[in-house]
Design a protein around this motif. Sequence first.
Motif, PDB file in Angstrom:
ATOM      1  N   SER A 154       0.835  -1.204   0.000  1.00 21.02           N
ATOM      2  CA  SER A 154       0.000   0.000   0.000  1.00 21.02           C
ATOM      3  C   SER A 154       0.868   1.252   0.000  1.00 21.02           C
ATOM      4  O   SER A 154       0.624   2.207  -0.746  1.00 21.02           O
ATOM      5  N   TRP A 155       1.901   1.250   0.839  1.00 19.41           N
ATOM      6  CA  TRP A 155       2.793   2.404   0.897  1.00 19.41           C
ATOM      7  C   TRP A 155       3.618   2.527  -0.383  1.00 19.41           C
ATOM      8  O   TRP A 155       3.910   3.630  -0.830  1.00 19.41           O
ATOM      9  N   ASN A 156       3.983   1.413  -0.968  1.00 18.17           N
ATOM     10  CA  ASN A 156       4.721   1.452  -2.233  1.00 18.17           C
ATOM     11  C   ASN A 156       3.858   2.086  -3.330  1.00 18.17           C
ATOM     12  O   ASN A 156       4.337   2.904  -4.125  1.00 18.17           O
ATOM     13  N   SER A 157       2.566   1.726  -3.360  1.00 18.12           N
ATOM     14  CA  SER A 157       1.646   2.323  -4.328  1.00 18.12           C
ATOM     15  C   SER A 157       1.447   3.815  -4.051  1.00 18.12           C
ATOM     16  O   SER A 157       1.366   4.633  -4.982  1.00 18.12           O
ATOM     17  N   PHE A 158       1.366   4.172  -2.775  1.00 16.41           N
ATOM     18  CA  PHE A 158       1.201   5.572  -2.373  1.00 16.41           C
ATOM     19  C   PHE A 158       2.374   6.416  -2.867  1.00 16.41           C
ATOM     20  O   PHE A 158       2.190   7.478  -3.473  1.00 16.41           O
ATOM     21  N   PHE A 159       3.599   5.925  -2.627  1.00 16.20           N
ATOM     22  CA  PHE A 159       4.768   6.678  -3.077  1.00 16.20           C
ATOM     23  C   PHE A 159       4.882   6.684  -4.602  1.00 16.20           C
ATOM     24  O   PHE A 159       5.359   7.650  -5.191  1.00 16.20           O
ATOM     25  N   GLY A 160       4.441   5.622  -5.255  1.00 15.71           N
ATOM     26  CA  GLY A 160       4.401   5.628  -6.711  1.00 15.71           C
ATOM     27  C   GLY A 160       3.529   6.763  -7.223  1.00 15.71           C
ATOM     28  O   GLY A 160       3.861   7.444  -8.203  1.00 15.71           O
ATOM     29  N   PHE A 161       2.385   6.969  -6.552  1.00 13.76           N
ATOM     30  CA  PHE A 161       1.489   8.073  -6.893  1.00 13.76           C
ATOM     31  C   PHE A 161       2.180   9.416  -6.682  1.00 13.76           C
ATOM     32  O   PHE A 161       2.093  10.321  -7.541  1.00 13.76           O
ATOM     33  N   LEU A 162       2.883   9.583  -5.561  1.00  9.81           N
ATOM     34  CA  LEU A 162       3.563  10.848  -5.267  1.00  9.81           C
ATOM     35  C   LEU A 162       4.656  11.150  -6.282  1.00  9.81           C
ATOM     36  O   LEU A 162       4.866  12.309  -6.663  1.00  9.81           O
ATOM     37  N   VAL A 163       5.357  10.099  -6.726  1.00 10.97           N
ATOM     38  CA  VAL A 163       6.397  10.294  -7.737  1.00 10.97           C
ATOM     39  C   VAL A 163       5.786  10.772  -9.053  1.00 10.97           C
ATOM     40  O   VAL A 163       6.263  11.723  -9.683  1.00 10.97           O
ATOM     41  N   VAL A 164       4.717  10.116  -9.473  1.00 11.74           N
ATOM     42  CA  VAL A 164       4.053  10.490 -10.727  1.00 11.74           C
ATOM     43  C   VAL A 164       3.540  11.928 -10.663  1.00 11.74           C
ATOM     44  O   VAL A 164       3.610  12.675 -11.655  1.00 11.74           O
ATOM     45  N   GLU A 165       3.039  12.340  -9.496  1.00 10.18           N
ATOM     46  CA  GLU A 165       2.502  13.692  -9.333  1.00 10.18           C
ATOM     47  C   GLU A 165       3.594  14.732  -9.131  1.00 10.18           C
ATOM     48  O   GLU A 165       3.312  15.932  -9.028  1.00 10.18           O
ATOM     49  N   GLY A 166       4.855  14.302  -9.071  1.00 10.62           N
ATOM     50  CA  GLY A 166       5.963  15.234  -8.915  1.00 10.62           C
ATOM     51  C   GLY A 166       6.131  15.790  -7.522  1.00 10.62           C
ATOM     52  O   GLY A 166       6.786  16.818  -7.323  1.00 10.62           O
ATOM     53  N   MET A 167       5.557  15.112  -6.501  1.00 12.84           N
ATOM     54  CA  MET A 167       5.654  15.594  -5.131  1.00 12.84           C
ATOM     55  C   MET A 167       6.917  15.108  -4.426  1.00 12.84           C
ATOM     56  O   MET A 167       7.381  15.712  -3.467  1.00 12.84           O
ATOM     57  N   VAL A 168       7.450  13.980  -4.862  1.00 14.62           N
ATOM     58  CA  VAL A 168       8.711  13.463  -4.331  1.00 14.62           C
ATOM     59  C   VAL A 168       9.578  13.033  -5.510  1.00 14.62           C
ATOM     60  O   VAL A 168       9.071  12.705  -6.589  1.00 14.62           O
ATOM     61  N   ALA A 169      10.890  13.037  -5.277  1.00 12.28           N
ATOM     62  CA  ALA A 169      11.822  12.706  -6.362  1.00 12.28           C
ATOM     63  C   ALA A 169      11.944  11.211  -6.582  1.00 12.28           C
ATOM     64  O   ALA A 169      12.243  10.755  -7.694  1.00 12.28           O
ATOM     65  N   GLY A 170      11.724  10.414  -5.509  1.00 12.60           N
ATOM     66  CA  GLY A 170      11.880   8.973  -5.640  1.00 12.60           C
ATOM     67  C   GLY A 170      11.080   8.236  -4.593  1.00 12.60           C
ATOM     68  O   GLY A 170      10.522   8.833  -3.661  1.00 12.60           O
ATOM     69  N   ASN A 171      11.005   6.927  -4.744  1.00 14.54           N
ATOM     70  CA  ASN A 171      10.239   6.072  -3.840  1.00 14.54           C
ATOM     71  C   ASN A 171      11.177   5.479  -2.793  1.00 14.54           C
ATOM     72  O   ASN A 171      12.047   4.673  -3.119  1.00 14.54           O
ATOM     73  N   PRO A 172      11.013   5.853  -1.503  1.00 12.50           N
ATOM     74  CA  PRO A 172      11.918   5.347  -0.464  1.00 12.50           C
ATOM     75  C   PRO A 172      11.612   3.921  -0.007  1.00 12.50           C
ATOM     76  O   PRO A 172      12.358   3.359   0.796  1.00 12.50           O
ATOM     77  N   MET A 173      10.531   3.297  -0.514  1.00 13.49           N
ATOM     78  CA  MET A 173      10.143   1.989  -0.004  1.00 13.49           C
ATOM     79  C   MET A 173      11.152   0.900  -0.347  1.00 13.49           C
ATOM     80  O   MET A 173      11.176  -0.151   0.295  1.00 13.49           O
ATOM     81  N   SER A 174      11.996   1.150  -1.357  1.00 13.27           N
ATOM     82  CA  SER A 174      13.030   0.162  -1.665  1.00 13.27           C
ATOM     83  C   SER A 174      14.023   0.019  -0.523  1.00 13.27           C
ATOM     84  O   SER A 174      14.725  -0.998  -0.416  1.00 13.27           O
ATOM     85  N   ALA A 175      14.079   1.018   0.348  1.00 13.83           N
ATOM     86  CA  ALA A 175      14.987   0.975   1.500  1.00 13.83           C
ATOM     87  C   ALA A 175      14.295   0.436   2.756  1.00 13.83           C
ATOM     88  O   ALA A 175      14.909   0.357   3.821  1.00 13.83           O
ATOM     89  N   VAL A 176      13.027   0.113   2.642  1.00 13.62           N
ATOM     90  CA  VAL A 176      12.254  -0.426   3.776  1.00 13.62           C
ATOM     91  C   VAL A 176      12.050  -1.918   3.551  1.00 13.62           C
ATOM     92  O   VAL A 176      11.465  -2.339   2.551  1.00 13.62           O
ATOM     93  N   GLY A 177      12.532  -2.725   4.468  1.00 12.25           N
ATOM     94  CA  GLY A 177      12.432  -4.176   4.301  1.00 12.25           C
ATOM     95  C   GLY A 177      10.996  -4.655   4.308  1.00 12.25           C
ATOM     96  O   GLY A 177      10.129  -4.082   4.970  1.00 12.25           O
ATOM     97  N   LYS A 178      10.744  -5.684   3.538  1.00  9.83           N
ATOM     98  CA  LYS A 178       9.422  -6.298   3.527  1.00  9.83           C
ATOM     99  C   LYS A 178       9.588  -7.797   3.746  1.00  9.83           C
ATOM    100  O   LYS A 178      10.601  -8.390   3.338  1.00  9.83           O
ATOM    101  N   PRO A 179       8.605  -8.424   4.393  1.00 10.49           N
ATOM    102  CA  PRO A 179       8.724  -9.870   4.648  1.00 10.49           C
ATOM    103  C   PRO A 179       8.587 -10.659   3.362  1.00 10.49           C
ATOM    104  O   PRO A 179       7.914 -10.245   2.416  1.00 10.49           O
ATOM    105  N   LYS A 180       9.262 -11.789   3.319  1.00  6.41           N
ATOM    106  CA  LYS A 180       9.067 -12.694   2.197  1.00  6.41           C
ATOM    107  C   LYS A 180       7.694 -13.319   2.356  1.00  6.41           C
ATOM    108  O   LYS A 180       7.356 -13.871   3.393  1.00  6.41           O
TER     109      LYS A 180
END
Length: 322
Positions: free
Chosen positions: A86-112
């Motif tokens: 959900s947060w990855n999709s949220f940041f994807g939206f922010l990137v597309v809208e030009g509100m953030v330069a990149g998606n920080p979720m790649s630096a947040v671990g997720k469970p397998k």
Amino acid sequence: MHDGSLDTADTPVTELIEEFLAAQAVRKPSPHTLLAYRRDLTAVLSLIRDGQTVTLSDLSPRSLRAAFAEFAGGRAPSSVYRAWSSWNSFFGFLVVEGMVAGNPMSAVGKPKFMTPSPKPLRGEDTPEQLLQAVSKTDERQRDPWPERDVAVLALALCAGLRLSELLSLRTGSLLGRAGERRVEVAGKGGRPRSVPIEPELDAVVARYVDSRRVRFGRVRPDDPLFVDRRGRPLQRGGLQYLVQSCYRRAGVSDRVPRGAQLHALRHTFATRLAEDGANASEIMRLLGHASLTTSQGYIEVTAAQQRAAVQANRTNRVLREL
């Protein structure tokens, strides 16, 4: 909507979440999907800055990692994985809208999180036994309606529809000329799809709609397809109870995998597709999967079942003794 050229660092994240949800709503996902997005986003957000107002500048990889570490405590990996998505999709939206330069979720671990194994009904003839039993009027019921119950089961067993997809159907969702009929489905994540239906399934739905006219009068194309015994649109809990009741009446409750219920019918549809030679791409299109990996799982399960059947061949035991 924010202009990407403006400084949005001090914008409260709660406002951005509302914009994200509004953008998602345009794609017409199920209400359940939107609620899940809101729940996951707000739950993690509440763990940043101890519940104080969080602005966009507060969403650093470090703060997100700390929030997710706390969020994961006592929760199943699947729940954490869903929140991460959900947060990855949220940041994807922010990137597309030009509100953030990149998606920080790649630096947040997720469970397998392994894709769950398919859970079809157990027993080779269970689907047929279920349909035959439910098609008969059960006098023990207060107001039996076998035409409706069979239509629900048949659309899950023969078209692979999810619970939310069944609830979103309209009486005009079945389209096309004789021999080319199809059902138009509002799929998961707002992805529409068209599933071919055979004349037998078409006839089952037609009998149900005719029985509904007898009960309640005129049926319009934009009316919800499935209604309760008072003519009101069937709700999630009512549909779940209906399916469980069908299992009990047919005496097959012990053949339903734990936690599957209506989804076991959809899994049965997919498993039989694989058994009959459908490839993963075909299964993906018919069931509306977002990932080919999910569809491939049905083929792998079928292959394992075939291997088990070969191993159970009594001739093999003779060979071992030679």
